[in-house]
Structures are given as C-alpha cells and as structure tokens.
Design an enzyme around this catalytic site. Structure first.
Site, PDB file in Angstrom:
ATOM      1  N   ASP A  43    -135.624 -25.019 -48.495  1.00  0.00           N
ATOM      2  CA  ASP A  43    -136.064 -24.863 -47.413  1.00  0.00           C
ATOM      3  C   ASP A  43    -135.381 -25.873 -46.376  1.00  0.00           C
ATOM      4  OD1 ASP A  43    -137.658 -22.761 -46.614  1.00  0.00           O
ATOM      5  OD2 ASP A  43    -139.309 -23.568 -47.465  1.00  0.00           O
ATOM      6  N   LYS A  65    -135.261 -22.484 -41.976  1.00  0.00           N
ATOM      7  CA  LYS A  65    -135.479 -22.043 -40.752  1.00  0.00           C
ATOM      8  C   LYS A  65    -134.128 -22.273 -39.734  1.00  0.00           C
ATOM      9  CE  LYS A  65    -140.300 -22.111 -39.967  1.00  0.00           C
ATOM     10  NZ  LYS A  65    -141.170 -23.426 -40.025  1.00  0.00           N
ATOM     11  N   MET A 180    -147.329 -29.780 -37.592  1.00  0.00           N
ATOM     12  CA  MET A 180    -146.816 -28.667 -36.885  1.00  0.00           C
ATOM     13  C   MET A 180    -147.563 -28.777 -35.502  1.00  0.00           C
ATOM     14  SD  MET A 180    -146.526 -25.404 -39.298  1.00  0.00           S
ATOM     15  CE  MET A 180    -148.237 -25.703 -40.199  1.00  0.00           C
TER      16      MET A 180
END
Ligand code: SAH
Length: 509
Positions: A43, A65, A180
């Site tokens: 990731d 991402k 986040m």
C-alpha cells in the site's frame, strides 16, 4: 511460516501490519512473512524499504492509492489476493500501521474466509499510538488520561449519515486520537466545541509520524483548524486531543536529535544500504534510500570457482571490498564443507569494512593499512610487511575494480592471480518512489560510498535538487564525482561508513 517451494502446498495470505513507517517498527513476524512471500501486495502508507527483506524474484504488486497508472478498488484488491492465494502462493498483504485499525483488513480477511483459503492476521504497530509517542505524547498518562478513544475523521463517503456521535465524543474522558482527519479539521474540531469540549484543550497533529520527515503541529482544539490552513499541513497525519499533549515539552525525544529535519540520500546496494541509513536515522535524519547499484555474479563464475578452490595454495588472499569477501565465502562453502580447507593463507584487506566481513566468517585479518584505506594503502602496507618478490597472491576483486593492486604488486615482483568475484550493475528496480521524493522534496545531502554509486546515480539523469551537498566516503569516490562534474562538499576523514556518518553529522548538524 509456510514456504511455497512444494508445488502442492496450499496458498496462504498474511494480512500484515507494516507499522507506521520507521523501518524498525515492523514486527518480527511481519518480517518473516515478507521473507516467505511469493507475492507482496502493498500500500501507499507502507514503507517500500521493507522490500529488501523479500527473496529475489518475489513478485511485487503496488495497490496504493497513489498508484500512477490506475487505482485498484477495494473489490479488485479483494479479488486479487483471493486469486493469488488460490493459485497456491504465499501472499503477503502489507498495510500501513495495524491491518485492522481503519485499514479494511477485516474486509479482506472476510473475503479470504469466504473463499475458503488460509489466511492469518499479523497485527502491526498503529500510527494512532506510535505517532503521538514519536512526538513525545503518550496516549495515556496517570496524571492526565486513563482512557483512550480512537476514531476516524473520514468515514465511508457513501454513508448517508455519520455514525460518530460527536456529543458523546466531545464529552468522553481522556485522550482522543483521530486518523484521516486533516482535510476535515475545521468540521471535526468545530463539532467538538459545539458539543461542549473546551476550546483550550491541547491538541497535536503529527504528520508522517515515525518517518524522518515527521512534522508536528501543536495548537488547541480552538486554534488547530486555522493553524493547519496557515501551515498548509497535509495528510497523512494523526491528531491527538487532550492534556497528554503537555507531556511533549518533557519527552520530545525524536525531534530533538541532531540531524532531525535534514534529508540525506543514500545510494549503496539494497543489501548494504541498511547499515548506513540506520546510523543516519539514529541521528534523526530523514533518509531517502535510493540504491543505485546491485551486485551480481561475475560473467565467468567457473573461473572464479577454480581460483577459490585453489585459495590454500597462495601466500596471500587479498580482499578489496566487503562484496568480494561475501562472494568469496559463498563460493568457498559451495566447494568445501570444512573451514580448514582455506589452509594457512594470510589475509590482507583494504579497510575496516572489509575486515569486519572477514571477521564475520571467523577468520583473522593479518594485514590492513593503518589509515589509507585504498588499494595504494594496501600495497604500501604489504611492501612494508615483506619483500613481495615471487610471493603468490590471490586478489579477490570486482569486475570493475581499479587495477592498482595487480599492477603495483606485479611491479614489486609478486605473482598475482585475480579472482573476479562479482560485478556491479545499475539498480533499476523499485526506485520510483525514492526518485519522486528526491525530485519533489529535495534533500540536504547525497552520500556516495564508491565510484560506482556516483556513476550509476548520475546515469539515472535525475536533476540534482537545489542546495544539495555531496558527501563522499573517500578520495577515489570524490575523484569519480569530480570527473563527472560534481562538487564534493564533504569527504570522510576515515574512509569507512562510520567515518562518512561523522562527516555528514559535522556538516549538517
Ligand atoms: N491502519 C493504519 C491506519 C490506516 S488509515 C494504522 O493503524 O496506522 C490511514 C490514516 O492513518 C492516515 O490518513 C493517517 O491519519 C494515519 N497514518 C498512518 N500512518 C501514519 C503516519 N506515519 N503518520 C501519521 N499518520 C499516519
């Protein structure tokens, strides 16, 4: 740990927490899973440096991402790991922090369970706790907080309503940590205050926590949103709210180290880079590992083997690099299964790094230059030691090594055989992220540990960031750098890795 060598063995998927970034914060079990992997699926938030634990030939699939070409959806990732595991592979799925704390690890586990394939969850050190700790903020403390609440600042955007009850969160005792949350700072802190939290509550935001590039912003619930805007603070960051933030003034250990905030590039091979980067990191530097070279077998392995086989017939064995020592003993123990087969041959080395390697094989070094750790220094030391006339020497070297040893010793009357043990080739793999960081973020210093690292770095044609200084391990490396148009700002006094680290510290602190 199951190995996949037997074709009939069933596959298994390890859902591994890779920790928050500091390479030392991977668990031992996590490392074993990387070593055992046939495929690594990793990731954005997972440190690419862990790739060096992978066996050669391990397939790597980046599903982060920030993937350049296309992003895999969660469904596609699920399908991918199920498919690979069904093929009988050992699949190591690396996720930042802990895999089941806001990491969708549970969803991946559920897919694997439904597919009926083997899997294991390997917990990791979460940024929610380690991040504050690296900013000198303990998430609990006997004087301030006996309770910890962790929540996400970014729920599933497809959810119609938030499942977070800010009225309860605002009133909860103890420390609150949220992940986040950078993009929604104003909304989150606003809701806390609306629901009765004290705007004066201390608050911290730790960005790229535990990495060398960690940054910490200190404010209060009332002022943090404005500070984030003002500082242009971006994700990834962990936010911590509560009186524990006050402890930072006493125990801010990580950000107080001498090279904190300095970015240093290291360019050795992926296998050797760790020693140098660890020393620099211990001093607080933000290290970009950009391996520019790789060690491969020599073109003529057979010829090398024959010379190694005869090594006991020489008076001297000469090693001019740690790589030569490694390659020599790898071959030696393919041929012999008894250390005594090396006989009474004397061993000479060029410098302390090479001497260390010889000692790792439990052999003593008979000769090393006192300070001039280059080929010329070694020749001078041998000449001082004895008359070299008719002395039989086996020089274990790299294909690209300078000819100094052979030429000068032959000039002194010695009979020199050259065992070409390895060759140095440009490293092309897995450097994209390191290069992107160097280009986008710049660096304070780049270190070169051999002429080949200089050559191969420059061949990458990366524009050197403005203001970057060049550090070299010694005169030969500096000369190579100057020949290619670089200005050498720092040269190690002792031509060793510790010497280089000392020079970097001196120049940057
Ligand atoms: N499973 C992860 C969290 C994944 S959610 C864990 O246990 O740490 C992703 C969020 O984690 C990021 O947006 C950020 O808030 C936080 N995060 C992960 N690594 C971080 C780091 N090194 N520094 C600061 N925040 C980090």
């Amino acid at each position: 740990m199951s190995k996949s060598s037997a074709p009939s063995s069933p596959g298994i998927c390890y859902l591994v927490g890779a920790g928050p970034g500091d390479p030392g914060l991977l668990t031992i079990k996590g490392k074993e899973c990387i070593e055992a992997a046939d495929v690594l699926v990793y990731d954005y938030l997972c440190n690419p440096e862990f790739l060096r634990y992978a066996r050669p030939g391990t397939e790597r699939i980046y599903v982060g991402k920030k993937a350049k070409d296309h992003t895999l959806t969660q469904d596609q990732i699920n399908e991918l790991i199920v498919k690979l595991t069904r093929e009988g592979k050992v699949v190591t799925r690396l996720k930042g922090g802990d895999p089941v704390l806001f990491g969708r690890g549970a969803e991946e586990a559920a897919e694997l369970a439904e597919a009926g394939v083997l899997f294991e969850i390997v917990p990791g050190i979460t940024s929610a706790i380690a991040g504050p700790a690296y900013a000198g903020i303990p998430v609990t403390h006997r004087d301030h907080a006996s309770q910890l609440t962790i929540f996400t600042g970014h729920e599933d955007p497809t959810k119609e309503e938030t499942s977070l009850d800010y009225a309860k969160l605002a009133k909860a005792d103890g420390t609150k940590v949220f992940l986040m949350g950078v993009e929604r700072m104003e909304e989150i802190t606003g809701k806390f205050i609306e629901n009765g939290a004290d705007p004066e509550t201390p608050m911290a935001l730790v960005r790229w926590a535990t990495h060398g590039r960690q940054q910490t912003l200190i404010a209060t619930l009332g002022t943090m949103a404005a500070k984030v805007k003002e500082a242009g603070f971006k994700a990834p960051a962990v936010a911590v709210v509560g009186d524990v933030v006050k402890e930072r003034k006493n125990i801010n250990w990580f950000e107080n180290r001498p090279l904190f905030g300095k970015r240093v590039v290291v360019t050795r091979t992926r296998q050797q880079i760790g020693v140098l980067s660890k020393k620099l990191r211990t001093l607080g530097a933000d290290v970009i590992e950009l391996p520019t070279i790789r060690i491969e077998e020599p073109h003529n392995l057979m010829a090398f083997g024959e010379l190694v086989q005869d090594c006991h017939t020489y008076e001297w064995l000469i090693f001019t690099s740690p790589n030569a020592v490694d390659a020599f003993f790898k071959m030696f123990y393919k041929i012999y299964n008894d250390a005594r087969s090396i006989g009474g041959v004397r061993i000479a080395v060029v410098g302390p790094g090479t001497a260390e390697k010889v000692k790792e094989h439990h052999l003593a070094v008979d000769l090393m230059p006192e300070k001039n750790f280059v080929a010329e220094g070694l020749v001078a030391a041998l000449k001082d030691f004895q008359n070299m006339e008719n002395v039989n020497v086996l020089w274990v070297r790299g294909e690209e090594t300078r000819e100094v040893i052979a030429n000068e010793l032959t000039g002194l009357g010695a009979i020199v055989d050259e065992a070409i043990a390895y060759r140095t080739v440009p490293e092309k793999d897995d450097n994209l992220e390191a290069i992107a960081r160097l280009v986008n973020e710049g660096a304070d210093m780049i270190t070169f540990t051999s002429a080949s690292t200089v050559e191969c770095f420059l061949d990458l044609n990366i524009p050197l960031p403005a203001g970057i200084q060049v550090a070299s391990i010694g005169p030969i490396t500096s000369e190579a750098a100057r020949k290619r148009g670089l200005t050498v700002d720092v040269e190690a006094k002792a031509n060793t890795i510790p010497g280089l680290v000392e020079a970097v510290l001196e120049a940057l602190k």
